[in-house]
Design a protein around this motif. Structure first.
Motif, PDB file in Angstrom:
ATOM      1  N   LEU A   1      56.350   8.303 -59.741  1.00 23.51           N
ATOM      2  CA  LEU A   1      55.473   9.297 -59.113  1.00 23.51           C
ATOM      3  C   LEU A   1      54.637   8.599 -58.049  1.00 23.51           C
ATOM      4  O   LEU A   1      53.776   7.776 -58.386  1.00 23.51           O
ATOM      5  N   PRO A   2      54.857   8.898 -56.776  1.00 23.61           N
ATOM      6  CA  PRO A   2      54.043   8.259 -55.737  1.00 23.61           C
ATOM      7  C   PRO A   2      52.589   8.712 -55.825  1.00 23.61           C
ATOM      8  O   PRO A   2      52.300   9.864 -56.115  1.00 23.61           O
ATOM      9  N   VAL A   3      51.695   7.765 -55.601  1.00 20.13           N
ATOM     10  CA  VAL A   3      50.260   8.006 -55.635  1.00 20.13           C
ATOM     11  C   VAL A   3      49.738   7.937 -54.201  1.00 20.13           C
ATOM     12  O   VAL A   3      50.204   7.133 -53.394  1.00 20.13           O
ATOM     13  N   ARG A   4      48.773   8.789 -53.875  1.00 19.50           N
ATOM     14  CA  ARG A   4      48.177   8.825 -52.532  1.00 19.50           C
ATOM     15  C   ARG A   4      46.944   7.920 -52.521  1.00 19.50           C
ATOM     16  O   ARG A   4      45.968   8.187 -53.224  1.00 19.50           O
ATOM     17  N   ILE A   5      47.022   6.855 -51.721  1.00 18.60           N
ATOM     18  CA  ILE A   5      46.018   5.799 -51.757  1.00 18.60           C
ATOM     19  C   ILE A   5      45.358   5.638 -50.388  1.00 18.60           C
ATOM     20  O   ILE A   5      46.040   5.544 -49.366  1.00 18.60           O
ATOM     21  N   ALA A   6      44.027   5.578 -50.383  1.00 20.72           N
ATOM     22  CA  ALA A   6      43.251   5.284 -49.177  1.00 20.72           C
ATOM     23  C   ALA A   6      42.779   3.837 -49.240  1.00 20.72           C
ATOM     24  O   ALA A   6      42.402   3.350 -50.310  1.00 20.72           O
ATOM     25  N   VAL A   7      42.799   3.160 -48.096  1.00 17.34           N
ATOM     26  CA  VAL A   7      42.370   1.758 -48.006  1.00 17.34           C
ATOM     27  C   VAL A   7      41.150   1.678 -47.095  1.00 17.34           C
ATOM     28  O   VAL A   7      41.185   2.148 -45.951  1.00 17.34           O
ATOM     29  N   LEU A   8      40.102   1.060 -47.623  1.00 22.42           N
ATOM     30  CA  LEU A   8      38.857   0.885 -46.879  1.00 22.42           C
ATOM     31  C   LEU A   8      38.563  -0.603 -46.745  1.00 22.42           C
ATOM     32  O   LEU A   8      38.414  -1.303 -47.745  1.00 22.42           O
ATOM     33  N   THR A   9      38.501  -1.090 -45.523  1.00 27.19           N
ATOM     34  CA  THR A   9      38.104  -2.469 -45.283  1.00 27.19           C
ATOM     35  C   THR A   9      36.629  -2.484 -44.914  1.00 27.19           C
ATOM     36  O   THR A   9      36.198  -1.739 -44.038  1.00 27.19           O
ATOM     37  N   VAL A  10      35.874  -3.319 -45.608  1.00 26.91           N
ATOM     38  CA  VAL A  10      34.443  -3.450 -45.363  1.00 26.91           C
ATOM     39  C   VAL A  10      34.222  -4.743 -44.594  1.00 26.91           C
ATOM     40  O   VAL A  10      34.490  -5.827 -45.098  1.00 26.91           O
ATOM     41  N   SER A  11      33.786  -4.601 -43.340  1.00 33.23           N
ATOM     42  CA  SER A  11      33.600  -5.783 -42.498  1.00 33.23           C
ATOM     43  C   SER A  11      32.695  -5.457 -41.321  1.00 33.23           C
ATOM     44  O   SER A  11      32.800  -4.393 -40.726  1.00 33.23           O
ATOM     45  N   ASP A  12      31.834  -6.408 -40.983  1.00 30.61           N
ATOM     46  CA  ASP A  12      31.000  -6.286 -39.789  1.00 30.61           C
ATOM     47  C   ASP A  12      31.718  -6.795 -38.548  1.00 30.61           C
ATOM     48  O   ASP A  12      31.256  -6.566 -37.432  1.00 30.61           O
TER      49      ASP A  12
ATOM     50  N   ILE B   1      51.966   6.457 -51.133  1.00 31.83           N
ATOM     51  CA  ILE B   1      51.646   7.078 -49.853  1.00 31.83           C
ATOM     52  C   ILE B   1      50.288   6.569 -49.367  1.00 31.83           C
ATOM     53  O   ILE B   1      49.298   6.640 -50.113  1.00 31.83           O
ATOM     54  N   LEU B   2      50.245   6.059 -48.145  1.00 31.80           N
ATOM     55  CA  LEU B   2      48.966   5.693 -47.540  1.00 31.80           C
ATOM     56  C   LEU B   2      48.313   6.988 -47.065  1.00 31.80           C
ATOM     57  O   LEU B   2      48.755   7.608 -46.097  1.00 31.80           O
ATOM     58  N   ALA B   3      47.261   7.414 -47.753  1.00 28.67           N
ATOM     59  CA  ALA B   3      46.609   8.690 -47.468  1.00 28.67           C
ATOM     60  C   ALA B   3      45.625   8.586 -46.313  1.00 28.67           C
ATOM     61  O   ALA B   3      45.430   9.546 -45.568  1.00 28.67           O
ATOM     62  N   ASP B   4      44.991   7.416 -46.164  1.00 32.84           N
ATOM     63  CA  ASP B   4      44.039   7.196 -45.079  1.00 32.84           C
ATOM     64  C   ASP B   4      43.686   5.714 -45.060  1.00 32.84           C
ATOM     65  O   ASP B   4      43.915   4.997 -46.042  1.00 32.84           O
ATOM     66  N   ARG B   5      43.137   5.292 -43.930  1.00 34.45           N
ATOM     67  CA  ARG B   5      42.702   3.894 -43.802  1.00 34.45           C
ATOM     68  C   ARG B   5      41.563   3.842 -42.806  1.00 34.45           C
ATOM     69  O   ARG B   5      41.636   4.448 -41.737  1.00 34.45           O
TER      70      ARG B   5
ATOM     71  N   ALA C   1      36.197  13.492 -52.657  1.00 34.65           N
ATOM     72  CA  ALA C   1      36.204  14.949 -52.551  1.00 34.65           C
ATOM     73  C   ALA C   1      37.513  15.488 -51.980  1.00 34.65           C
ATOM     74  O   ALA C   1      37.783  16.681 -52.054  1.00 34.65           O
ATOM     75  N   ASN C   2      38.329  14.611 -51.429  1.00 32.50           N
ATOM     76  CA  ASN C   2      39.599  14.999 -50.812  1.00 32.50           C
ATOM     77  C   ASN C   2      40.689  15.010 -51.878  1.00 32.50           C
ATOM     78  O   ASN C   2      41.071  13.964 -52.399  1.00 32.50           O
ATOM     79  N   LYS C   3      41.205  16.158 -52.191  1.00 31.98           N
ATOM     80  CA  LYS C   3      42.228  16.293 -53.238  1.00 31.98           C
ATOM     81  C   LYS C   3      43.566  15.675 -52.835  1.00 31.98           C
ATOM     82  O   LYS C   3      44.469  15.577 -53.656  1.00 31.98           O
ATOM     83  N   ASP C   4      43.703  15.242 -51.583  1.00 34.90           N
ATOM     84  CA  ASP C   4      44.919  14.563 -51.138  1.00 34.90           C
ATOM     85  C   ASP C   4      44.819  13.051 -51.301  1.00 34.90           C
ATOM     86  O   ASP C   4      45.688  12.313 -50.832  1.00 34.90           O
TER      87      ASP C   4
END
Length: 180
Positions: free
Chosen positions: A11-22, A45-49, A68-71
């Protein structure tokens, strides 16, 4: 030793990636690239980055927006888990968590000890759940991202992994919010 139930479908999972950097932009984001490559290679699935500055409120706001994003099923952040004054990812994550997955940090430390020895104590990797979404805060190094994915997340985000995994309990993560 990882075990899988071959009678279950992936089952593919929808994943968001957040890089924290100045300092980094997408073109210098090796840790984010590492995560994205592994996520997609695993069939997820890359849902957002996004890349966001080391600002606690901004990080927490982005996490809440994605929760809050159901995707989006899972959020993985990289960076800001160290000990310096600008390292605020862990605090931002904890501002959002409904429940912390304490064992994630412990298991990550165990994995890290095998790779970098006692330097593993300098990481504050964490995991939690909010609004039916899993959140994980990883260190900013590519090695740490590889270790977290290769030794923990790729298994826990695979529905076929035995004896249990995060995916199989998705439907119950927000059961406390439903009417009875």
């Amino acid at each position: 030793m990882p075990r899988f139930d071959d009678t279950k479908d992936f089952l593919p999972v929808r994943i968001a990636v957040l890089t924290v950097s100045d300092t980094r932009g997408l073109d210098q984001d090796k840790s984010g690239d590492t995560l994205v490559g592994r996520i997609e290679a695993a069939g997820h699935i890359l849902a957002d980055r996004k890349i966001i500055r080391d600002e606690r409120d901004q990080i927490a706001d982005q996490l809440r927006t994605w929760c809050a994003n159901k995707d989006i099923d899972v959020i993985i952040s990289t960076g800001g888990t160290g000990l310096t004054g600008r390292d605020v990812s862990v605090e931002a994550h904890r501002d959002v968590y409904e429940k912390e997955i304490e064992a994630f940090g412990t298991v990550f430390t165990m994995v890290s000890m095998n790779k970098i020895g006692t330097s593993a104590v300098q990481s504050r990797a964490t995991g939690g759940v909010a609004n039916g979404t899993y959140l994980f805060a990883l260190p900013g190094s590519t090695g740490a991202c590889k270790d977290a994915w290769d030794d923990i997340l790729q298994y826990q985000l695979d529905y076929r992994h035995l004896p249990c995994n995060f995916v199989e309990i998705f439907p119950r993560l927000d059961e406390h919010m439903r009417r009875k």
